[in-house]
Design an enzyme around this catalytic site. Structure first.
Site, mmCIF file in Angstrom:
data_model
loop_
_atom_site.group_PDB
_atom_site.id
_atom_site.type_symbol
_atom_site.label_atom_id
_atom_site.label_comp_id
_atom_site.label_asym_id
_atom_site.label_seq_id
_atom_site.Cartn_x
_atom_site.Cartn_y
_atom_site.Cartn_z
ATOM 1 N N TYR A 1 71.252 -14.871 41.039
ATOM 2 C CA TYR A 1 71.477 -14.213 42.343
ATOM 3 C C TYR A 1 72.447 -15.033 43.197
ATOM 4 O O TYR A 1 73.407 -14.500 43.759
ATOM 5 C CB TYR A 1 70.136 -14.041 43.057
ATOM 6 C CG TYR A 1 70.224 -13.529 44.472
ATOM 7 C CD1 TYR A 1 70.736 -12.259 44.746
ATOM 8 C CD2 TYR A 1 69.785 -14.292 45.561
ATOM 9 C CE1 TYR A 1 70.807 -11.772 46.046
ATOM 10 C CE2 TYR A 1 69.854 -13.821 46.865
ATOM 11 C CZ TYR A 1 70.363 -12.562 47.095
ATOM 12 O OH TYR A 1 70.441 -12.084 48.390
ATOM 13 N N SER B 1 73.935 -14.364 51.947
ATOM 14 C CA SER B 1 72.569 -14.905 51.957
ATOM 15 C C SER B 1 72.672 -16.413 52.128
ATOM 16 O O SER B 1 73.737 -17.004 51.895
ATOM 17 C CB SER B 1 71.903 -14.588 50.613
ATOM 18 O OG SER B 1 70.711 -15.319 50.450
HETATM 19 N N1 LIG Z 1 65.477 -9.547 52.069
HETATM 20 C C1 LIG Z 1 65.902 -10.782 51.980
HETATM 21 O O1 LIG Z 1 65.094 -11.733 51.952
HETATM 22 C C2 LIG Z 1 67.387 -11.063 51.940
HETATM 23 C C3 LIG Z 1 67.811 -12.373 52.220
HETATM 24 C C4 LIG Z 1 69.172 -12.673 52.179
HETATM 25 C C5 LIG Z 1 70.086 -11.682 51.880
HETATM 26 N N2 LIG Z 1 69.656 -10.425 51.602
HETATM 27 C C6 LIG Z 1 70.673 -9.416 51.264
HETATM 28 O O2 LIG Z 1 70.541 -8.327 52.145
HETATM 29 C C7 LIG Z 1 70.991 -7.135 51.518
HETATM 30 C C8 LIG Z 1 69.971 -6.026 51.717
HETATM 31 O O3 LIG Z 1 68.747 -6.419 51.140
HETATM 32 P P1 LIG Z 1 67.324 -5.854 51.619
HETATM 33 O O4 LIG Z 1 66.455 -7.023 51.777
HETATM 34 O O5 LIG Z 1 67.470 -4.908 52.735
HETATM 35 O O6 LIG Z 1 66.898 -5.102 50.264
HETATM 36 P P2 LIG Z 1 66.188 -3.705 49.967
HETATM 37 O O7 LIG Z 1 65.176 -3.401 51.018
HETATM 38 O O8 LIG Z 1 65.767 -3.802 48.548
HETATM 39 O O9 LIG Z 1 67.367 -2.640 50.115
HETATM 40 C C9 LIG Z 1 68.397 -2.530 49.170
HETATM 41 C C10 LIG Z 1 69.195 -1.275 49.490
HETATM 42 O O10 LIG Z 1 70.296 -1.210 48.575
HETATM 43 C C11 LIG Z 1 70.293 0.082 47.940
HETATM 44 N N3 LIG Z 1 70.880 -0.055 46.619
HETATM 45 C C12 LIG Z 1 70.417 -0.793 45.583
HETATM 46 N N4 LIG Z 1 71.197 -0.642 44.507
HETATM 47 C C13 LIG Z 1 72.182 0.229 44.872
HETATM 48 C C14 LIG Z 1 73.284 0.807 44.199
HETATM 49 N N5 LIG Z 1 73.556 0.527 42.912
HETATM 50 N N6 LIG Z 1 74.090 1.657 44.879
HETATM 51 C C15 LIG Z 1 73.815 1.959 46.179
HETATM 52 N N7 LIG Z 1 72.796 1.440 46.867
HETATM 53 C C16 LIG Z 1 71.985 0.598 46.215
HETATM 54 C C17 LIG Z 1 68.824 0.497 47.947
HETATM 55 O O11 LIG Z 1 68.628 1.909 47.837
HETATM 56 P P3 LIG Z 1 68.502 2.685 46.416
HETATM 57 O O12 LIG Z 1 67.582 1.863 45.564
HETATM 58 O O13 LIG Z 1 67.976 4.037 46.770
HETATM 59 O O14 LIG Z 1 69.890 2.744 45.883
HETATM 60 C C18 LIG Z 1 68.411 0.012 49.322
HETATM 61 O O15 LIG Z 1 68.819 0.937 50.309
HETATM 62 C C19 LIG Z 1 71.262 -7.509 50.046
HETATM 63 O O16 LIG Z 1 72.636 -7.693 49.851
HETATM 64 C C20 LIG Z 1 70.516 -8.826 49.880
HETATM 65 O O17 LIG Z 1 71.101 -9.632 48.883
HETATM 66 C C21 LIG Z 1 68.326 -10.090 51.636
#
Ligand SMILES: NC(=O)c1ccc[n+]([C@@H]2O[C@H](COP(=O)([O-])OP(=O)(O)OC[C@H]3O[C@@H](n4cnc5c(N)ncnc54)[C@H](OP(=O)(O)O)[C@@H]3O)[C@@H](O)[C@H]2O)c1
Length: 261
Positions: free
Chosen positions: A150, A137
Site C-alpha cells: 500500500y 496517506s
Molecule cells: N481510512 C483511512 O484510514 C485512510 C488513511 C489514509 C489515506 N486514506 C485514503 O483515503 C482514500 C479514501 O479511503 P476511505 O478510507 O474513504 O475508503 P473507503 O471507505 O473504503 O472508500 C473507498 C471508495 O473508493 C471507491 N472505489 C474503490 N475502488 C474503486 C474503483 N476501482 N473505481 C471507483 N471507485 C472505487 C469505493 O466505492 P466502490 O467500492 O463502490 O467502488 C468507495 O467509494 C483512499 O485513497 C485511501 O488510501 C484512507
C-alpha cells in the site's frame, strides 16, 4: 459561480464526506464509485445539503469509465474546478509474500487512475485555473512493516504529484496532496489483508473522523495549499521521516518485531 467538483470514491468514507462538505457550500459535485446504489444515496444527501449532484457509476481503473466520468461532468456543468482523486484501497502483506496480481491491481487504482484522470481533465481544469487533489496517506511518506504494498502505491502517487505540481504551475492548476493518518471509514474492511494482520500500530494511532478530513481538505483547496497533513500523528511521522531517518528505521524494526517478524 458554484464550483464543479469531481470526487472519486464518493460513495463511502472520506469521499462521501468530501462530496457533502462541498455540497454544503453550494458546489456542483460529480460523484464516482463502482456501486450505483450507494452513490445515488450520497447524491441525494448532497442535494439535501444544498448542492447539485450527479452520480456517475464506474470503475476508475477502466479507461472507458474514466472518459465517461469526465465527459458526463463537462456535459452536465460545462466546467471543472476541482478533481479529487480519492478512490483507493489498502493492501497489507509482508513484502516477501506480495501477490503480483494484487499489487498491480492496487497500483492501477491508487497510482494510474489518479494520473490518467488528471490527464483527461486537464483542459477544463486549466480553463478554470482549478485544483487536482491527490488523497495520499501518512503511508505516502513512511512505510511500516506489512504496509509495503500500500505504502509503495502512495509513495508513487506522491512522486507523480510532486512532478505534476511543478509542471502544471504555468497553467495555473494547483496540486494539493492530502495525507490523512487513520480515518474512521470502512477502508480497513475493504483492504486486502494477508493473514488478517495489518501490523503493529504505534501509540497515537487514533482514527480521525472523515468529516474532519473533508472540512480540512476543502479549506486547503480554498487557501491554495499544496500539502495537507490532517493530524498531529501524521505531522510527527512526516517530520521524523525527514529529520530523523535513522531513529525512524530503528522504530520500524521494533514495529516489525512486534508484528511477527
Ligand atoms: N481510512 C483511512 O484510514 C485512510 C488513511 C489514509 C489515506 N486514506 C485514503 O483515503 C482514500 C479514501 O479511503 P476511505 O478510507 O474513504 O475508503 P473507503 O471507505 O473504503 O472508500 C473507498 C471508495 O473508493 C471507491 N472505489 C474503490 N475502488 C474503486 C474503483 N476501482 N473505481 C471507483 N471507485 C472505487 C469505493 O466505492 P466502490 O467500492 O463502490 O467502488 C468507495 O467509494 C483512499 O485513497 C485511501 O488510501 C484512507
Amino acid at each position: 459561480m458554484a464550483p464543479v467538483v469531481v470526487v472519486t470514491g464518493a460513495s463511502s468514507g472520506i469521499g462521501r464526506s468530501l462530496a457533502l462538505a462541498w455540497a454544503r457550500r453550494g458546489a456542483r459535485v460529480v460523484l464516482s464509485a463502482r456501486g450505483q446504489e450507494a452513490l445515488d444515496r450520497v447524491a441525494a444527501e448532497a442535494r439535501a445539503a444544498g448542492g447539485d449532484a450527479l452520480a456517475v457509476a464506474g470503475d476508475v481503473t477502466v479507461e472507458e469509465d474514466r472518459k465517461a466520468l469526465c465527459e458526463r461532468a463537462l456535459g452536465a456543468y460545462g466546467r471543472l474546478d476541482v478533481l479529487v482523486n480519492n478512490a483507493g484501497r489498502g493492501y497489507y502483506a509482508p513484502s516477501l509474500e506480495v501477490d503480483p496480481a494484487e499489487l498491480e491491481a492496487i497500483y492501477r487504482l491508487n497510482v494510474i487512475a489518479p494520473v490518467r484522470l488528471a490527464q483527461l481533465a486537464i483542459e477544463p481544469l486549466s480553463a478554470a485555473k482549478g485544483t487536482i487533489v491527490m488523497v495520499s496517506s501518512v503511508a505516502g511518506v513512511v512505510a511500516s512493516p506489512r504496509m509495503g504494498p500500500y505504502a509503495s502505491s502512495k509513495f508513487a502517487l506522491e512522486a507523480l504529484s510532486m512532478s505534476l505540481r511543478a509542471e502544471l504551475a504555468s497553467r495555473g492548476v494547483r496540486v494539493l496532496v492530502v495525507r490523512p493518518g487513520p480515518v474512521a471509514t470502512p477502508f480497513r474492511q475493504n483492504a486486502v489483508v494477508a493473514d488478517d494482520n495489518v501490523g503493529y500500530r504505534p501509540p497515537g494511532h487514533n482514527p480521525q473522523s472523515p468529516d474532519d478530513v473533508a472540512e480540512m481538505t476543502v479549506r486547503a483547496v480554498d487557501a491554495g495549499r499544496e500539502v495537507l497533513e490532517t493530524s498531529l500523528f501524521v505531522k510527527t511521522a512526516s517530520v521524523a521521516a525527514r529529520v530523523a531517518p535513522g531513529p525512524m528505521r530503528w522504530i520500524t524494526r521494533q514495529m516489525a518485531r512486534r508484528s511477527g517478524f
